[in-house]
Motif scaffolding. Structure first.
Motif, PDB file in Angstrom:
ATOM      1  N   THR A   6      -8.595   1.548   7.641  1.00 29.84           N
ATOM      2  CA  THR A   6      -7.678   0.430   7.419  1.00 29.84           C
ATOM      3  C   THR A   6      -7.879  -0.146   6.024  1.00 29.84           C
ATOM      4  OG1 THR A   6      -7.628  -0.115   9.765  1.00 29.84           O
ATOM      5  CG2 THR A   6      -6.984  -1.858   8.232  1.00 29.84           C
ATOM      6  N   GLY A   7      -9.117  -0.356   5.644  1.00 33.12           N
ATOM      7  CA  GLY A   7      -9.408  -0.871   4.304  1.00 33.12           C
ATOM      8  C   GLY A   7      -8.923   0.072   3.218  1.00 33.12           C
ATOM      9  N   LEU A   8      -9.095   1.351   3.441  1.00 37.23           N
ATOM     10  CA  LEU A   8      -8.631   2.348   2.476  1.00 37.23           C
ATOM     11  C   LEU A   8      -7.107   2.311   2.341  1.00 37.23           C
ATOM     12  CD1 LEU A   8      -9.385   4.725   0.621  1.00 37.23           C
ATOM     13  CD2 LEU A   8      -9.155   6.215   2.616  1.00 37.23           C
ATOM     14  N   ASN A   9      -6.414   2.244   3.459  1.00 38.82           N
ATOM     15  CA  ASN A   9      -4.950   2.189   3.418  1.00 38.82           C
ATOM     16  C   ASN A   9      -4.445   0.917   2.735  1.00 38.82           C
ATOM     17  OD1 ASN A   9      -4.259   4.677   4.501  1.00 38.82           O
ATOM     18  ND2 ASN A   9      -4.474   3.948   6.587  1.00 38.82           N
ATOM     19  N   ILE A  10      -5.095  -0.204   3.000  1.00 38.45           N
ATOM     20  CA  ILE A  10      -4.705  -1.454   2.342  1.00 38.45           C
ATOM     21  C   ILE A  10      -4.928  -1.346   0.835  1.00 38.45           C
ATOM     22  CG2 ILE A  10      -5.318  -3.895   2.079  1.00 38.45           C
ATOM     23  CD1 ILE A  10      -5.798  -3.891   5.156  1.00 38.45           C
ATOM     24  N   THR A  11      -6.019  -0.721   0.431  1.00 38.32           N
ATOM     25  CA  THR A  11      -6.306  -0.543  -0.990  1.00 38.32           C
ATOM     26  C   THR A  11      -5.261   0.357  -1.642  1.00 38.32           C
ATOM     27  OG1 THR A  11      -8.668  -0.818  -0.542  1.00 38.32           O
ATOM     28  CG2 THR A  11      -8.064   0.170  -2.646  1.00 38.32           C
ATOM     29  N   TYR A  12      -4.925   1.462  -0.997  1.00 38.22           N
ATOM     30  CA  TYR A  12      -3.869   2.343  -1.521  1.00 38.22           C
ATOM     31  C   TYR A  12      -2.537   1.594  -1.636  1.00 38.22           C
ATOM     32  CZ  TYR A  12      -6.296   6.856  -1.515  1.00 38.22           C
ATOM     33  OH  TYR A  12      -7.130   7.919  -1.795  1.00 38.22           O
ATOM     34  N   LEU A  13      -2.206   0.819  -0.616  1.00 37.78           N
ATOM     35  CA  LEU A  13      -0.957   0.063  -0.622  1.00 37.78           C
ATOM     36  C   LEU A  13      -0.938  -0.934  -1.779  1.00 37.78           C
ATOM     37  CD1 LEU A  13       1.748  -0.763   0.621  1.00 37.78           C
ATOM     38  CD2 LEU A  13       0.475  -2.271   2.166  1.00 37.78           C
ATOM     39  N   LEU A  14      -2.020  -1.650  -1.967  1.00 36.79           N
ATOM     40  CA  LEU A  14      -2.109  -2.627  -3.052  1.00 36.79           C
ATOM     41  C   LEU A  14      -1.914  -1.958  -4.408  1.00 36.79           C
ATOM     42  CD1 LEU A  14      -2.700  -5.487  -4.082  1.00 36.79           C
ATOM     43  CD2 LEU A  14      -5.120  -4.891  -4.034  1.00 36.79           C
ATOM     44  N   ILE A  15      -2.614  -0.876  -4.632  1.00 34.64           N
ATOM     45  CA  ILE A  15      -2.498  -0.170  -5.910  1.00 34.64           C
ATOM     46  C   ILE A  15      -1.075   0.366  -6.104  1.00 34.64           C
ATOM     47  CG2 ILE A  15      -3.237   1.896  -7.181  1.00 34.64           C
ATOM     48  CD1 ILE A  15      -6.060   1.349  -5.993  1.00 34.64           C
ATOM     49  N   THR A  16      -0.500   0.925  -5.052  1.00 35.10           N
ATOM     50  CA  THR A  16       0.865   1.449  -5.149  1.00 35.10           C
ATOM     51  C   THR A  16       1.861   0.346  -5.474  1.00 35.10           C
ATOM     52  OG1 THR A  16       0.328   3.216  -3.594  1.00 35.10           O
ATOM     53  CG2 THR A  16       2.666   2.719  -3.909  1.00 35.10           C
ATOM     54  N   LEU A  17       1.734  -0.808  -4.822  1.00 37.65           N
ATOM     55  CA  LEU A  17       2.655  -1.918  -5.079  1.00 37.65           C
ATOM     56  C   LEU A  17       2.485  -2.472  -6.494  1.00 37.65           C
ATOM     57  CD1 LEU A  17       2.549  -3.773  -1.641  1.00 37.65           C
ATOM     58  CD2 LEU A  17       4.390  -2.346  -2.559  1.00 37.65           C
ATOM     59  N   VAL A  18       1.255  -2.576  -6.961  1.00 35.18           N
ATOM     60  CA  VAL A  18       1.014  -3.047  -8.340  1.00 35.18           C
ATOM     61  C   VAL A  18       1.629  -2.074  -9.334  1.00 35.18           C
ATOM     62  CG1 VAL A  18      -0.778  -3.451 -10.085  1.00 35.18           C
ATOM     63  CG2 VAL A  18      -1.024  -4.426  -7.806  1.00 35.18           C
ATOM     64  N   LYS A  19       1.455  -0.775  -9.093  1.00 32.07           N
ATOM     65  CA  LYS A  19       2.041   0.226  -9.992  1.00 32.07           C
ATOM     66  C   LYS A  19       3.568   0.164  -9.974  1.00 32.07           C
ATOM     67  CE  LYS A  19       0.045   4.325 -10.265  1.00 32.07           C
ATOM     68  NZ  LYS A  19      -0.562   5.603  -9.833  1.00 32.07           N
ATOM     69  N   LEU A  20       4.157   0.006  -8.797  1.00 34.54           N
ATOM     70  CA  LEU A  20       5.615  -0.102  -8.693  1.00 34.54           C
ATOM     71  C   LEU A  20       6.131  -1.309  -9.467  1.00 34.54           C
ATOM     72  CD1 LEU A  20       6.323   0.715  -4.943  1.00 34.54           C
ATOM     73  CD2 LEU A  20       7.320   1.885  -6.911  1.00 34.54           C
ATOM     74  N   MET A  21       5.472  -2.447  -9.280  1.00 34.01           N
ATOM     75  CA  MET A  21       5.892  -3.660  -9.978  1.00 34.01           C
ATOM     76  C   MET A  21       5.723  -3.490 -11.482  1.00 34.01           C
ATOM     77  SD  MET A  21       7.059  -6.708  -9.374  1.00 34.01           S
ATOM     78  CE  MET A  21       6.685  -8.415  -9.104  1.00 34.01           C
ATOM     79  N   HIS A  22       4.616  -2.895 -11.903  1.00 33.40           N
ATOM     80  CA  HIS A  22       4.367  -2.679 -13.333  1.00 33.40           C
ATOM     81  C   HIS A  22       5.444  -1.781 -13.931  1.00 33.40           C
ATOM     82  CE1 HIS A  22       2.382  -1.379 -17.033  1.00 33.40           C
ATOM     83  NE2 HIS A  22       1.673  -2.493 -16.929  1.00 33.40           N
ATOM     84  N   GLU A  23       5.766  -0.700 -13.248  1.00 29.31           N
ATOM     85  CA  GLU A  23       6.804   0.220 -13.733  1.00 29.31           C
ATOM     86  C   GLU A  23       8.163  -0.461 -13.782  1.00 29.31           C
ATOM     87  OE1 GLU A  23       6.578   3.639 -11.180  1.00 29.31           O
ATOM     88  OE2 GLU A  23       4.548   4.110 -11.847  1.00 29.31           O
TER      89      GLU A  23
END
Length: 120
Positions: A6-23
């Motif tokens: 669960t922690g790993l998935n939340i971390t992946y989700l956070l990084i993915t969302l930050v990258k999407l917003m940055h792009e």
């Protein structure tokens, strides 16, 4: 181990969302995360927009735990990118973002959340 996954998935989700917003804010960045603080400020402005409670630089600084001067610099960058616009003492999403580009970012975010939340 369920908690670890669960922690790993939340971390992946956070990084993915930050990258999407940055792009979305900095399409010329070619996938590099050059300014994560600007992304955080953009997220705070987005929250203010969605909740219909626009934020001042002071409120954004308190919310994010960043110095007000940093928030002001990041807001200036976001204004140059036409992501935010000033409305009196507050900041809001620009008309361009609200009218045109929002759907692309929202669709990408929903896709990422579905992908990583399935295993939560």
């Amino acid at each position: 181990m369920p908690g670890q996954k669960t922690g790993l998935n939340i971390t992946y989700l956070l990084i993915t969302l930050v990258k999407l917003m940055h792009e979305h804010i900095f399409p010329q960045s070619q996938g590099r995360l050059d300014d994560v603080e600007a992304v955080l400020v953009a997220c705070a402005v987005t929250i203010g927009h969605v909740e219909n409670k626009l934020m001042t630089p002071h409120k954004i600084a308190l919310f994010l735990g960043l110095p007000r001067t940093t928030v002001l610099r990041k807001l200036a960058i976001l204004e140059q990118c036409e992501f935010v616009q000033r409305r009196d003492k507050n900041y809001d999403l620009s008309d361009r973002i609200v009218d045109k580009d929002r759907r692309k970012w929202i669709d990408g975010s929903i896709k990422a959340m579905k992908r990583f939340s399935a295993d939560l």
